[in-house]
Scaffold this active site. Structure first.
Site, PDB file in Angstrom:
ATOM      1  N   TYR A  95      37.751 -37.509  33.680  1.00  9.68           N
ATOM      2  CA  TYR A  95      36.250 -38.101  34.075  1.00  9.68           C
ATOM      3  C   TYR A  95      36.236 -38.297  35.699  1.00  9.68           C
ATOM      4  CZ  TYR A  95      37.355 -43.122  35.004  1.00  9.68           C
ATOM      5  OH  TYR A  95      38.019 -44.217  35.467  1.00  9.68           O
ATOM      6  N   ARG A  98      39.069 -33.143  43.122  1.00  6.54           N
ATOM      7  CA  ARG A  98      39.786 -33.985  42.040  1.00  6.54           C
ATOM      8  C   ARG A  98      39.566 -33.745  40.524  1.00  6.54           C
ATOM      9  NH1 ARG A  98      39.325 -40.536  42.894  1.00  6.54           N
ATOM     10  NH2 ARG A  98      37.459 -40.101  41.883  1.00  6.54           N
ATOM     11  N   ARG A 108      41.610 -32.637  13.407  1.00  8.70           N
ATOM     12  CA  ARG A 108      42.715 -33.541  14.163  1.00  8.70           C
ATOM     13  C   ARG A 108      44.025 -33.193  13.977  1.00  8.70           C
ATOM     14  NH1 ARG A 108      45.667 -37.901  14.294  1.00  8.70           N
ATOM     15  NH2 ARG A 108      45.163 -39.716  15.445  1.00  8.70           N
ATOM     16  N   HIS A 133      47.332 -33.272  17.233  1.00  6.21           N
ATOM     17  CA  HIS A 133      47.701 -33.611  18.425  1.00  6.21           C
ATOM     18  C   HIS A 133      47.715 -32.337  19.498  1.00  6.21           C
ATOM     19  CE1 HIS A 133      48.767 -37.232  16.462  1.00  6.21           C
ATOM     20  NE2 HIS A 133      49.132 -37.970  17.792  1.00  6.21           N
ATOM     21  N   LYS A 162      42.609 -38.440  36.591  1.00  6.91           N
ATOM     22  CA  LYS A 162      41.779 -39.340  36.221  1.00  6.91           C
ATOM     23  C   LYS A 162      41.147 -39.246  34.626  1.00  6.91           C
ATOM     24  CE  LYS A 162      37.438 -41.491  38.245  1.00  6.91           C
ATOM     25  NZ  LYS A 162      38.065 -42.713  38.500  1.00  6.91           N
ATOM     26  N   GLU A 216      48.360 -49.751  42.780  1.00  7.63           N
ATOM     27  CA  GLU A 216      46.858 -49.809  42.681  1.00  7.63           C
ATOM     28  C   GLU A 216      46.194 -51.066  42.005  1.00  7.63           C
ATOM     29  OE1 GLU A 216      44.766 -46.037  41.570  1.00  7.63           O
ATOM     30  OE2 GLU A 216      46.181 -45.938  39.584  1.00  7.63           O
ATOM     31  N   LEU A 261      45.890 -43.411  41.615  1.00  9.39           N
ATOM     32  CA  LEU A 261      44.668 -42.129  41.655  1.00  9.39           C
ATOM     33  C   LEU A 261      44.663 -42.104  42.935  1.00  9.39           C
ATOM     34  CD1 LEU A 261      42.596 -40.753  39.575  1.00  9.39           C
ATOM     35  CD2 LEU A 261      41.239 -42.708  40.861  1.00  9.39           C
TER      36      LEU A 261
HETATM   37  N1  PDD Z   1      37.546 -45.933  39.477  1.00  6.38           N
HETATM   38  N2  PDD Z   1      42.191 -46.519  41.136  1.00  6.38           N
HETATM   39  C1  PDD Z   1      41.647 -46.323  39.921  1.00  6.38           C
HETATM   40  C2  PDD Z   1      42.740 -46.684  38.672  1.00  6.38           C
HETATM   41  C3  PDD Z   1      40.314 -46.389  39.768  1.00  6.38           C
HETATM   42  O1  PDD Z   1      39.817 -46.309  38.483  1.00  6.38           O
HETATM   43  C4  PDD Z   1      39.580 -46.135  40.896  1.00  6.38           C
HETATM   44  C5  PDD Z   1      37.987 -45.722  40.693  1.00  6.38           C
HETATM   45  C6  PDD Z   1      40.157 -45.950  41.999  1.00  6.38           C
HETATM   46  C7  PDD Z   1      39.309 -45.582  43.174  1.00  6.38           C
HETATM   47  O2  PDD Z   1      38.734 -44.208  43.465  1.00  6.38           O
HETATM   48  P1  PDD Z   1      37.605 -43.786  44.135  1.00  6.38           P
HETATM   49  O3  PDD Z   1      37.393 -44.293  45.539  1.00  6.38           O
HETATM   50  O4  PDD Z   1      37.587 -42.205  44.129  1.00  6.38           O
HETATM   51  O5  PDD Z   1      36.549 -44.376  43.458  1.00  6.38           O
HETATM   52  C8  PDD Z   1      41.264 -45.964  42.264  1.00  6.38           C
HETATM   53  C9  PDD Z   1      35.962 -45.784  39.075  1.00  6.38           C
HETATM   54  C10 PDD Z   1      35.361 -46.108  40.434  1.00  6.38           C
HETATM   55  C11 PDD Z   1      35.535 -45.878  37.962  1.00  6.38           C
HETATM   56  O6  PDD Z   1      36.444 -45.820  36.860  1.00  6.38           O
HETATM   57  O7  PDD Z   1      34.555 -46.337  37.527  1.00  6.38           O
END
Ligand code: PDD
Length: 286
Positions: free
Chosen positions: A35, A54, A102, A104, A146, A178, A202
């Site tokens: 996503y 990304r 289904r 994997h 992501k 993070e 991320l």
């Molecule tokens: N999440 N690290 C993680 C694990 C995150 O889920 C996010 C942001 C970030 C920051 O990334 P960015 O600056 O590109 O938004 C770092 C979004 C906002 C979400 O899942 O809603």
């Protein structure tokens, strides 16, 4: 749930509450998808090219074919923005490996499921300092993807909440990674530091922009490993994300961060970030 917004699902624009995907969608069955979340300020998608790059990186990493060209993504995203034109928006887009029986392993044939929705993005210039708690980072070694499979992040954020904190700041092997849904910066003796970009975090679009702005304005900033002790001894801690921008953490595990007040480097950085946003005309979103 938001009742009146219009979303995009596999070729159609429709009210969010009418959108349906199959129970055999691999996103539902395996969390097999990725996503993005792109902020749109007054109708303009912010850092769109970076978000779409990304997206491509995440798709490549999990071997899902990108169902759209950059131009098509841009058009779809702008169509969703246009159809929900109220204030600032958080545009969430999800791509899964699609519907299949289904198993994997990847199906021989499947069409990726594409879903885009708009949520209100309540960014404000009102400062809301938060508290955070340190937790062990139990996630996998591909946190640069992501992925929609966010169960560890959900559990971490919930654990933080149960401790009365807004965010979990994560430590793996003694080093800062993070937040549960944010990147983390610390400041010590006027030097800004954030964890290097690798498979443990991320690569946040907000993080990258902040690093870029700090370098441009000659504010010392280092991308290097940070220990838990560094975090606990920091003068300032910030959380960054597209939804919350740059949030100051003034309490860590019940202990004031630095003086416990808003930090001077945070103030300076927020100013740089806001003026960058103010000059953003949407040209890069075209
Ligand atoms: N999440 N690290 C993680 C694990 C995150 O889920 C996010 C942001 C970030 C920051 O990334 P960015 O600056 O590109 O938004 C770092 C979004 C906002 C979400 O899942 O809603």
């Amino acid at each position: 749930m938001q009742q009146s917004s219009i979303c995009y699902l596999n070729g159609d624009f429709l009210p969010l509450e009418e959108a349906r995907v199959s129970v055999l969608d691999r996103g539902f069955i395996f969390g097999d998808g990725i996503y993005e979340m792109i902020p749109a300020f007054s109708g303009h998608a912010f850092r769109l090219q970076e978000h779409l790059q990304r997206l491509q990186n995440s798709l490549d990493a999990v071997h899902i074919r990108n169902p759209h060209s950059l131009e098509e993504w841009s058009q779809l995203i702008h169509a969703v923005i246009e159809k929900n034109r109220t204030g600032h928006q958080a545009i969430y887009l999800q791509v899964t490996r699609g519907v299949a029986h289904r198993d994997h392993a990847f199906p021989d044939v499947s069409e990726p499921t594409v879903f885009i929705m708009s949520n209100p993005l309540p960014v404000s210039r009102e400062v809301k300092p938060v508290s955070a708690t340190i937790l062990e980072d139990p996630r996998w070694n591909n946190c640069d993807i992501k992925a929609i499979s966010l169960l560890p992040n959900v559990l971490l954020r919930q654990k933080a909440r149960e401790r009365g904190a807004y965010e979990a700041i994560l430590i793996r092997d003694g080093l800062l990674t993070e937040g549960a849904a944010s990147n983390v910066f610390i400041v010590r003796d006027g030097i800004v530091r954030t964890s290097p970009k690798d498979s443990r975090i991320l690569p946040g679009i907000t993080r990258d922009l902040i690093v870029e702005l700090l370098h441009k304005h000659e504010i010392p900033c280092e991308e290097r490993e940070i220990t838990e002790a560094d975090v606990r001894a920091a003068d300032e801690i910030w959380l960054t994300s597209s939804t919350r921008e740059i949030v100051p953490v003034t309490q860590l595990d019940g202990v004031p961060v630095g003086t416990g007040e808003l930090g001077p480097v945070w103030r300076q950085t927020v100013e740089l970030y806001q003026s960058f946003k103010d000059t953003f005309t949407g040209a890069e979103a075209a």
